[in-house]
Design a protein around this motif. Structure first.
Motif, mmCIF file in Angstrom:
data_model
loop_
_atom_site.group_PDB
_atom_site.id
_atom_site.type_symbol
_atom_site.label_atom_id
_atom_site.label_comp_id
_atom_site.label_asym_id
_atom_site.label_seq_id
_atom_site.Cartn_x
_atom_site.Cartn_y
_atom_site.Cartn_z
ATOM 1 N N ARG A 29 2.237 1.486 -3.523
ATOM 2 C CA ARG A 29 1.335 2.234 -4.459
ATOM 3 C C ARG A 29 0.935 3.582 -4.351
ATOM 4 N NH1 ARG A 29 -2.839 -1.315 -3.193
ATOM 5 N NH2 ARG A 29 -1.738 -3.108 -2.650
ATOM 6 N N HIS A 30 1.055 4.048 -2.847
ATOM 7 C CA HIS A 30 0.800 5.671 -2.750
ATOM 8 C C HIS A 30 1.881 6.280 -2.964
ATOM 9 C CE1 HIS A 30 -3.173 4.642 -1.007
ATOM 10 N NE2 HIS A 30 -2.576 4.196 0.211
ATOM 11 N N SER A 55 0.927 -1.044 0.094
ATOM 12 C CA SER A 55 -0.062 -0.005 -0.006
ATOM 13 C C SER A 55 0.802 1.298 -0.158
ATOM 14 C CB SER A 55 -1.071 0.093 1.281
ATOM 15 O OG SER A 55 -1.587 1.275 1.246
#
Length: 104
Positions: free
Chosen positions: A91-92, A88
């Protein structure tokens, strides 16, 4: 995320470890795909992205042996959650686009 179960052919704990991993993946809403490899491994060994859930700092060994530290639900869930968090974060950070600083 790559989830693997390594075991030797005679490992009596492998089916239970496989079921445990699938249950943990399902509990987290993840696809229950587990790559199963049979060979000369400490058995059973669960790897998440190459990390042994019971011995995260250790390199995966290549020796046919029965493990005393069999994978636990708590350890499998902890490593899966950590891997999800890392994915995560990646991805951010990759979703951030650089500003166009070229003169207009």
């Amino acid at each position: 995320m790559r989830v693997e179960l390594l075991h030797h052919a005679a490992c009596r704990w492998a089916p239970a470890a496989h079921q445990l991993v699938q249950e943990c993946l399902t509990a987290l809403g993840l696809p229950d795909r587990v790559l199963v490899r049979v060979g000369d491994y400490p058995s059973p060994t669960v790897l998440v992205n190459g990390t042994d859930v019971m011995r995260p700092a250790a390199e995966p060994a290549e020796a046919r042996a029965c493990r005393i530290d069999v994978p636990t639900r708590e350890r499998v869930l902890a490593v899966l959650r950590a891997s999800l968090a890392a994915e995560s974060d990646t991805r951010h950070s990759s979703a951030v686009t650089p500003l166009d600083l070229a003169p207009r």
